[in-house]
Scaffold this motif. Structure first.
Motif, short mmCIF file in Angstrom:
data_model
loop_
_atom_site.label_atom_id
_atom_site.label_comp_id
_atom_site.label_asym_id
_atom_site.label_seq_id
_atom_site.Cartn_x
_atom_site.Cartn_y
_atom_site.Cartn_z
N ALA A 55 35.81 -45.53 51.57
CA ALA A 55 35.64 -44.42 50.55
C ALA A 55 36.62 -43.57 51.00
CB ALA A 55 34.21 -43.94 50.19
N GLU A 56 37.17 -43.71 52.23
CA GLU A 56 37.77 -42.30 52.98
C GLU A 56 39.42 -43.00 53.13
OE1 GLU A 56 36.05 -40.83 56.15
OE2 GLU A 56 34.08 -40.83 55.03
N VAL A 57 39.87 -44.03 52.85
CA VAL A 57 40.97 -44.68 53.28
C VAL A 57 42.21 -43.77 52.78
CG1 VAL A 57 41.47 -46.11 51.24
CG2 VAL A 57 42.08 -46.83 53.69
N CYS A 58 42.12 -43.02 51.65
CA CYS A 58 43.29 -42.32 51.05
C CYS A 58 43.16 -40.78 51.52
CB CYS A 58 43.60 -42.52 49.91
SG CYS A 58 44.28 -43.98 49.38
N GLY A 59 42.35 -40.59 52.21
CA GLY A 59 42.12 -39.16 52.76
C GLY A 59 42.89 -38.80 53.96
N GLU A 60 43.07 -37.56 54.52
CA GLU A 60 43.66 -37.02 55.48
C GLU A 60 42.80 -37.51 56.91
OE1 GLU A 60 45.51 -33.23 55.57
OE2 GLU A 60 45.45 -33.22 53.41
N HIS A 61 43.49 -37.89 57.84
CA HIS A 61 43.07 -38.29 59.11
C HIS A 61 43.76 -37.57 60.24
CE1 HIS A 61 40.97 -41.16 56.77
NE2 HIS A 61 41.91 -41.47 56.27
N VAL A 62 43.75 -36.34 60.33
CA VAL A 62 44.39 -35.66 61.30
C VAL A 62 43.64 -35.70 62.68
CG1 VAL A 62 44.97 -33.43 62.16
CG2 VAL A 62 45.31 -33.95 59.49
N GLY A 63 44.34 -36.01 63.59
CA GLY A 63 43.99 -36.17 65.16
C GLY A 63 43.30 -37.70 65.32
N GLN A 64 43.33 -38.48 64.40
CA GLN A 64 42.90 -39.74 64.50
C GLN A 64 44.16 -40.57 64.78
OE1 GLN A 64 40.62 -40.35 60.72
NE2 GLN A 64 39.30 -41.59 62.04
N LYS A 65 44.14 -41.76 65.76
CA LYS A 65 45.28 -42.51 66.14
C LYS A 65 45.36 -43.22 64.89
CE LYS A 65 46.38 -45.53 70.07
NZ LYS A 65 45.74 -46.24 71.14
#
Length: 121
Positions: A55-65
């Motif tokens: 459900a979050e695959v197209c969200g922003e993932h700042v700070g994640q590898k």
């Protein structure tokens, strides 16, 4: 090049670079998350993508590898969304070209297709 005559699927420039780098003893840094390309390759950065909840695959993932490069050598189809590099207009990389639509954040909950044939999840 002779290498292409023997193995047409092998990219001669990559073979040449690897040979030259080995000959010169060039050191390289290995990134385990450098690229995603073919969805059936285990050695690319797909585990970092797979760890994102659907459900979050197209969200922003700042700070994640995350993978640093997306190599668009395949066609990608999710639900009604499709990307194929050969179907982009010739002026795709110009300032006058319209931006691509941003998919919904829950796109990962849809059924994926690999090269428009087999369904996968």
């Amino acid at each position: 090049p002779r290498v292409h005559e023997q193995l047409p699927s092998l990219m001669a420039e990559m073979y040449a670079y690897c040979s030259a780098a080995a000959h010169l003893g060039l050191n390289h840094q290995v990134f385990d998350h450098g690229m995603v390309s073919a969805t059936d390759d285990d050695w690319e950065g797909w585990p970092f993508i797979d760890a994102i909840p659907e459900a979050e695959v197209c969200g922003e993932h700042v700070g994640q590898k995350m993978p640093l490069v997306i190599h668009y050598c395949q066609r990608y189809i999710v639900g009604g969304w499709k990307f194929a590099k050969w179907q982009q207009p010739q002026d795709f990389f110009t300032c006058g070209s319209p931006l691509m639509k941003i998919p919904p954040p829950d796109l990962g909950t849809n059924l994926w297709k690999n090269n428009e044939k087999e369904s996968m999840k």
